[in-house]
Motif scaffolding. Structure first.
Motif, mmCIF file in Angstrom:
data_model
loop_
_atom_site.group_PDB
_atom_site.id
_atom_site.type_symbol
_atom_site.label_atom_id
_atom_site.label_comp_id
_atom_site.label_asym_id
_atom_site.label_seq_id
_atom_site.Cartn_x
_atom_site.Cartn_y
_atom_site.Cartn_z
ATOM 1 N N PHE A 142 -1.545 -28.123 2.096
ATOM 2 C CA PHE A 142 -1.969 -26.737 2.270
ATOM 3 C C PHE A 142 -0.821 -25.830 1.880
ATOM 4 N N ASP A 143 -1.122 -24.858 1.041
ATOM 5 C CA ASP A 143 -0.092 -23.918 0.628
ATOM 6 C C ASP A 143 -0.740 -22.563 0.390
ATOM 7 N N VAL A 144 0.051 -21.518 0.431
ATOM 8 C CA VAL A 144 -0.462 -20.165 0.227
ATOM 9 C C VAL A 144 0.087 -19.620 -1.075
ATOM 10 N N ALA A 145 -0.661 -18.687 -1.652
ATOM 11 C CA ALA A 145 -0.212 -18.036 -2.876
ATOM 12 C C ALA A 145 0.870 -17.020 -2.526
ATOM 13 N N VAL A 146 1.959 -17.060 -3.247
ATOM 14 C CA VAL A 146 3.073 -16.135 -2.998
ATOM 15 C C VAL A 146 2.937 -14.949 -3.948
ATOM 16 N N PRO A 147 2.594 -13.779 -3.421
ATOM 17 C CA PRO A 147 2.431 -12.619 -4.299
ATOM 18 C C PRO A 147 3.777 -12.087 -4.764
ATOM 19 N N ASN A 148 3.740 -11.339 -5.830
ATOM 20 C CA ASN A 148 4.948 -10.701 -6.334
ATOM 21 C C ASN A 148 5.128 -9.379 -5.601
ATOM 22 N N VAL A 149 6.042 -9.348 -4.651
ATOM 23 C CA VAL A 149 6.244 -8.167 -3.814
ATOM 24 C C VAL A 149 7.301 -7.275 -4.468
ATOM 25 N N SER A 150 6.867 -6.107 -4.914
ATOM 26 C CA SER A 150 7.778 -5.173 -5.568
ATOM 27 C C SER A 150 8.358 -4.201 -4.555
ATOM 28 N N ASP A 151 9.394 -3.474 -5.004
ATOM 29 C CA ASP A 151 9.989 -2.459 -4.136
ATOM 30 C C ASP A 151 8.984 -1.350 -3.818
ATOM 31 N N GLU A 152 8.091 -1.065 -4.771
ATOM 32 C CA GLU A 152 7.076 -0.026 -4.523
ATOM 33 C C GLU A 152 6.144 -0.424 -3.390
ATOM 34 N N MET A 153 5.836 -1.716 -3.276
ATOM 35 C CA MET A 153 4.979 -2.189 -2.197
ATOM 36 C C MET A 153 5.691 -2.098 -0.848
ATOM 37 N N VAL A 154 6.968 -2.463 -0.839
ATOM 38 C CA VAL A 154 7.724 -2.437 0.409
ATOM 39 C C VAL A 154 7.982 -1.004 0.861
ATOM 40 N N LEU A 155 8.220 -0.109 -0.101
ATOM 41 C CA LEU A 155 8.583 1.274 0.215
ATOM 42 C C LEU A 155 7.413 2.231 0.011
ATOM 43 N N ALA A 156 6.190 1.743 0.210
ATOM 44 C CA ALA A 156 5.002 2.585 0.042
ATOM 45 C C ALA A 156 5.023 3.740 1.037
ATOM 46 N N THR A 157 4.331 4.825 0.663
ATOM 47 C CA THR A 157 4.272 6.000 1.529
ATOM 48 C C THR A 157 3.542 5.676 2.825
ATOM 49 N N ILE A 158 4.160 5.977 3.931
ATOM 50 C CA ILE A 158 3.606 5.635 5.245
ATOM 51 C C ILE A 158 2.703 6.759 5.730
ATOM 52 N N PRO A 159 1.457 6.457 6.115
ATOM 53 C CA PRO A 159 0.600 7.505 6.690
ATOM 54 C C PRO A 159 1.116 7.917 8.058
ATOM 55 N N SER A 160 0.780 9.141 8.458
ATOM 56 C CA SER A 160 1.234 9.610 9.770
ATOM 57 C C SER A 160 0.539 8.820 10.871
ATOM 58 N N GLU A 161 1.262 8.611 11.958
ATOM 59 C CA GLU A 161 0.682 7.849 13.060
ATOM 60 C C GLU A 161 -0.526 8.562 13.658
ATOM 61 N N ARG A 162 -0.527 9.908 13.610
ATOM 62 C CA ARG A 162 -1.665 10.654 14.160
ATOM 63 C C ARG A 162 -2.913 10.424 13.331
ATOM 64 N N LEU A 206 6.443 -4.913 5.053
ATOM 65 C CA LEU A 206 5.177 -5.236 4.396
ATOM 66 C C LEU A 206 4.075 -5.494 5.415
ATOM 67 N N LEU A 207 4.386 -6.267 6.461
ATOM 68 C CA LEU A 207 3.370 -6.599 7.461
ATOM 69 C C LEU A 207 2.965 -5.375 8.275
ATOM 70 N N ASN A 208 3.919 -4.610 8.748
ATOM 71 C CA ASN A 208 3.592 -3.453 9.585
ATOM 72 C C ASN A 208 2.859 -2.376 8.807
ATOM 73 N N TYR A 209 3.178 -2.222 7.545
ATOM 74 C CA TYR A 209 2.427 -1.273 6.712
ATOM 75 C C TYR A 209 0.984 -1.738 6.539
ATOM 76 N N ALA A 210 0.803 -3.036 6.308
ATOM 77 C CA ALA A 210 -0.555 -3.581 6.181
ATOM 78 C C ALA A 210 -1.345 -3.383 7.472
ATOM 79 N N MET A 211 -0.687 -3.541 8.628
ATOM 80 C CA MET A 211 -1.366 -3.347 9.904
ATOM 81 C C MET A 211 -1.760 -1.881 10.107
ATOM 82 N N LEU A 212 -0.897 -0.963 9.688
ATOM 83 C CA LEU A 212 -1.241 0.463 9.785
ATOM 84 C C LEU A 212 -2.494 0.778 8.982
#
Length: 438
Positions: free
Chosen positions: A224-244, A422-428
């Motif tokens: 069993f293995d998972v696909a490793v995506p190509n994580v760019s700096d743009e993905m890591v530093l994406a614009t964060i929506p406001s918590e409100r 990456l994970l916390n942005y995806a959860m938001l």
């Protein structure tokens, strides 16, 4: 044909799972989620039954009796001048009836039961959605852990290559007399320590993969293995929506919030149902019956027709004193309403706290990622310089080891901040109503 079979087997063994494939497979096969689906189906049956409870109930009954009198006296019957003696020891009779009962009015308790059952069905659906959301969050967390450990293994492997290269160079330097053997021994020990760290990273990676397989209900022995995506700096530093904005969107669609709101609505209906205890109940009954017996000079059909009887009744039940049972039920229903209102407030508070934590972790990790990336570059340059100076005899083994450890720590910090962001942005985005994507 054999080559095709071997190629097919290799394809199956080498299959890698994307995040979306993991989520889809889990939503279709997870046992807990299947149990939730059964609960939804069961709740739907309650709704159907409560609707049919508005209709009259109809039943058929029959009663067949036979008796035996072994010492019965003989009877004499005179028919057309002929005298007949009978000694009847057996007798039989039967009755047949169709009865109907219809509750015309009971303070709207039957209507309120339908409403409550519909709410219960909807809450069962929301409970299933909440379970599905929980599974998706667990999958995303494990998936990201696997990505992190995969890169951590690669870092450890690169460190081992560098350690072995330094050891081999030190071996040559020892042979020509420009390096003490004790330094070579320390480099050998460092290689062993690096290999131990690699084994630990691989074991942790295997453990996370096993947890993900179990969550997906995959219990075979295939790799069993998972696909490793190509994580760019743009993905890591994406614009964060406001918590409100995330919180307001979550209030509209998160199943735990909707379920709490439905609980409040159900409690209000329960109060109305309890108040029905003060109201009269009106019901209509109807029946049709007949009977037959032996010893008659008529056929079965004639007896049924002759003995046929019909009935129709109206029953009105007015409560006068029920030992305060209705009052108690009303008060308990009101307490339940207050409890559910507080539960909604608790759910809203927990939801905001969860979103606030995801937002804070995303913001902090993005800031740390930028610094960690610059730190890795600095530590790499420093380690390369120390390595060159060590080869020239200008640096000792302690300085070389320190430089390598600093580089390893910097690379691990970079990986941690990268995948945490990456994970916390995806959860938001998931709490805002979007699909989980990396």
């Amino acid at each position: 044909m054999l080559s095709l079979m071997l190629a097919s087997g290799m394809t199956m063994a080498q299959r890698t799972w994307t995040l979306q494939e993991c989520i889809d497979h889990a939503l279709a096969n997870n046992i807990q989620l299947q149990q939730k689906r059964i609960s939804v189906a069961s709740s739907h049956e309650d709704v159907t039954q409560s609707k049919y409870a508005l209709l009259p109930s109809v039943s058929f009954s029959t009663n067949q009796n036979g008796s035996w009198r072994p010492y019965a006296e003989s009877t004499i019957t005179l028919t057309n001048g002929s005298m007949t003696t009978h000694r009847n020891t057996m007798s039989y009779n039967g009755s047949y009836g169709i009865n109907a009962n219809w509750t015309v009015w009971n303070g709207n308790r039957n209507i309120n039961t339908i409403k409550q059952n519909k709410l219960t069905e909807r809450m069962a659906e929301l409970d299933m959605q909440q379970q599905a959301n929980s599974i998706q969050e667990q999958i995303a967390q494990l998936y990201v852990q696997i990505l992190y450990e995969t890169e951590a293994v690669k870092v450890c492997e690169e460190i081992i290559k560098a350690s072995k290269l330094q050891r081999d160079r030190a071996q040559t330097m020892v042979e020509i007399g420009s390096l003490a053997r004790v330094d070579l021994v320390q480099l050998e020990a460092q290689v062993n320590q690096d290999e131990y760290s690699l084994a630990q990273a691989k074991a942790q990676l295997t453990n996370y993969k096993l947890q993900l397989k179990q969550l997906l209900e995959i219990h075979d022995s295939e790799s069993f293995d998972v696909a490793v995506p190509n994580v760019s700096d743009e993905m890591v530093l994406a614009t964060i929506p406001s918590e409100r904005s995330v919180y307001e969107a979550a209030l509209e669609q998160r199943p735990e919030i909707q379920s709490s709101m439905l609980n409040i609505e159900s409690s209000k209906i329960a109060i109305a149902s309890a108040r029905a205890g003060y109201m009269p109940t009106v019901s209509i009954t109807a029946g049709m019956g007949s009977s037959n017996s032996d010893g008659q000079h008529r056929s079965f059909g004639d007896q049924i027709r002759t003995n046929l009887s019909n009935s129709l009744g109206l029953t009105v039940s007015v409560p006068i004193f029920d030992n305060l049972q209705t009052r108690t039920n009303i008060r308990k229903a009101k307490y339940a309403l207050q409890t559910n209102e507080l539960s909604l407030q608790e759910q809203q508070k927990n939801l905001y706290s969860t979103i606030e934590n995801y937002w804070l972790n995303t913001t902090t990790s993005q800031q740390q990622y930028t610094y960690a990336k610059a730190n890795v570059n600095s530590m790499q340059e420093s380690y390369d310089l120390v390595s060159e100076q060590f080869n020239l005899g200008l640096k000792n083994i302690v300085e070389l080891t320190t430089g390598k450890n600093n580089l390893l720590q910097a690379e691990q910090q970079l990986l941690q901040t990268k995948y945490t962001a990456l994970l916390n942005y995806a959860m938001l985005k998931f709490y805002a109503g979007e699909e989980i994507k990396l």
